[in-house]
Design a protein around this motif. Sequence first.
Motif, short mmCIF file in Angstrom:
data_model
loop_
_atom_site.label_atom_id
_atom_site.label_comp_id
_atom_site.label_asym_id
_atom_site.label_seq_id
_atom_site.Cartn_x
_atom_site.Cartn_y
_atom_site.Cartn_z
N PRO A 101 27.20 -8.96 22.60
CA PRO A 101 27.35 -10.37 22.22
C PRO A 101 27.25 -10.61 20.72
O PRO A 101 27.65 -11.68 20.24
CB PRO A 101 26.21 -11.06 22.97
CG PRO A 101 25.21 -9.99 23.23
CD PRO A 101 26.00 -8.74 23.41
N TYR A 104 30.41 -11.92 18.90
CA TYR A 104 30.95 -13.25 19.19
C TYR A 104 29.94 -14.36 18.89
O TYR A 104 30.30 -15.54 18.92
CB TYR A 104 31.40 -13.30 20.65
CG TYR A 104 32.16 -12.07 21.03
CD1 TYR A 104 33.48 -11.89 20.63
CD2 TYR A 104 31.54 -11.03 21.73
CE1 TYR A 104 34.16 -10.73 20.92
CE2 TYR A 104 32.22 -9.86 22.03
CZ TYR A 104 33.53 -9.71 21.62
OH TYR A 104 34.21 -8.56 21.90
N ALA A 105 28.70 -13.97 18.60
CA ALA A 105 27.63 -14.95 18.41
C ALA A 105 27.94 -15.93 17.30
O ALA A 105 27.62 -17.12 17.38
CB ALA A 105 26.31 -14.22 18.14
N LEU A 111 23.38 -15.36 19.73
CA LEU A 111 23.42 -14.30 20.73
C LEU A 111 23.26 -14.85 22.15
O LEU A 111 24.00 -14.47 23.07
CB LEU A 111 22.31 -13.28 20.46
CG LEU A 111 22.50 -12.31 19.31
CD1 LEU A 111 21.24 -11.48 19.11
CD2 LEU A 111 23.70 -11.39 19.56
N ALA A 114 26.31 -16.73 23.42
CA ALA A 114 27.41 -15.78 23.64
C ALA A 114 27.24 -15.06 24.98
O ALA A 114 28.20 -14.93 25.76
CB ALA A 114 27.49 -14.78 22.50
N LEU A 115 26.03 -14.57 25.24
CA LEU A 115 25.81 -13.86 26.50
C LEU A 115 25.91 -14.82 27.68
O LEU A 115 26.50 -14.48 28.72
CB LEU A 115 24.44 -13.19 26.48
CG LEU A 115 24.08 -12.39 27.75
CD1 LEU A 115 25.13 -11.33 28.05
CD2 LEU A 115 22.70 -11.77 27.62
N VAL A 118 29.47 -15.39 28.77
CA VAL A 118 30.01 -14.26 29.53
C VAL A 118 29.44 -14.24 30.95
O VAL A 118 30.17 -14.00 31.93
CB VAL A 118 29.72 -12.94 28.80
CG1 VAL A 118 30.11 -11.74 29.67
CG2 VAL A 118 30.47 -12.89 27.47
N VAL A 137 24.95 -5.16 28.81
CA VAL A 137 24.81 -5.50 27.40
C VAL A 137 24.72 -4.20 26.61
O VAL A 137 23.94 -3.31 26.95
CB VAL A 137 23.56 -6.36 27.16
CG1 VAL A 137 23.32 -6.57 25.67
CG2 VAL A 137 23.70 -7.71 27.87
#
Length: 350
Positions: A101, A104-105, A111, A114-115, A118, A137
């Motif tokens: 992540p 993309y954070a 973070l 981002a997670l 997903v 992860v």
Amino acid sequence: MTRPVETLPKAHLHLHFTGSMRPGTLLELADRHGTRLPATLSSQTMVTLSPDERGWFRFQRLYDAARACVRTADDMRRIVLEAAADDAAEGSRWLELQVDPTSYAVHVGGLTPALEIVLQAARDASALTGTTVAVVVAASRVRHPLDARTLARLAARYAGEGAGAVVGFGLSNDERRGDTAEFAGAFDIARAAGLACVPHSGELLGPAHVDATLQALRPDRLGHGVRSGEDPAVLDRLVRGGVALEVCPTSNVSLGVYPDLARVPLRRLVSAGATVALGADDPLLFGPRLAAQYRSAREDHGFDDAGLAALAKASVSASRAPEAVKRELHAAVDDWLALPAEDGTRALAV
């Protein structure tokens, strides 16, 4: 006649988030965000690289260019949904999608957001496609080991079972970078949370690196691990320890580890008793997706349908699917094998 590999129920344990993108999706995102792409990324073909640092640098440059096109939460959700749909079309009923992540954070507020994007997309994709999507992860070897601990703690917060849960913790990027032992603390955090420990090892470097990874990180599976077959003692240690191998044949060839698919030591690994789960790795760059890895086992290594069924069962056994799901999938594989070969085109519902 043989049964089609696309209807063989299986699990997919080695697929990277950015690398799972459809080429058409990448082109659309690049156009939307005004990002210029290298010509190599304009079509889904096997990239041919050398196994040295120059080859990896080229691979990483292409991967970074693709990753730079993922800018919004909607982009991220689209990638997860399409990865699940593509897997479902190829018989994958359980997908463990690997994501870092960190990349993309910056676009979505950190973070954790981002997670969470997903994970929610994984739940939505599971409901829409029938392929259950869980998440691994992954930290990167090129970043500080303390960053890996941060990601391990984040992964531990979302540990669970089933769709949209974090089920594993990995370590990716060039095996020649970083000190493997320095990442042990991150894997201790992940292990304590019940996550599968799934670092990359044994593709760009040989069995000595596999042995070091076994000692330092105590993995449940190895991303790749294919070169462990070069040392019978290391391979035997893997087998006795029940460490599964996520073997990605087209990736091995594209990165120049082996000259062609027939040279990938799949038969040797299986004959030694290793648990092998075939994976596609990064089809955006390498071309073929999951079903092609099973076709290669048949065409390049002489696996009959019973052998392919055993590989599919191994992928399920090595996964972090709940035990009830594993039993259902094993039974579905038996059903596939029980079909007359000429009836093998019938899709199996799980």
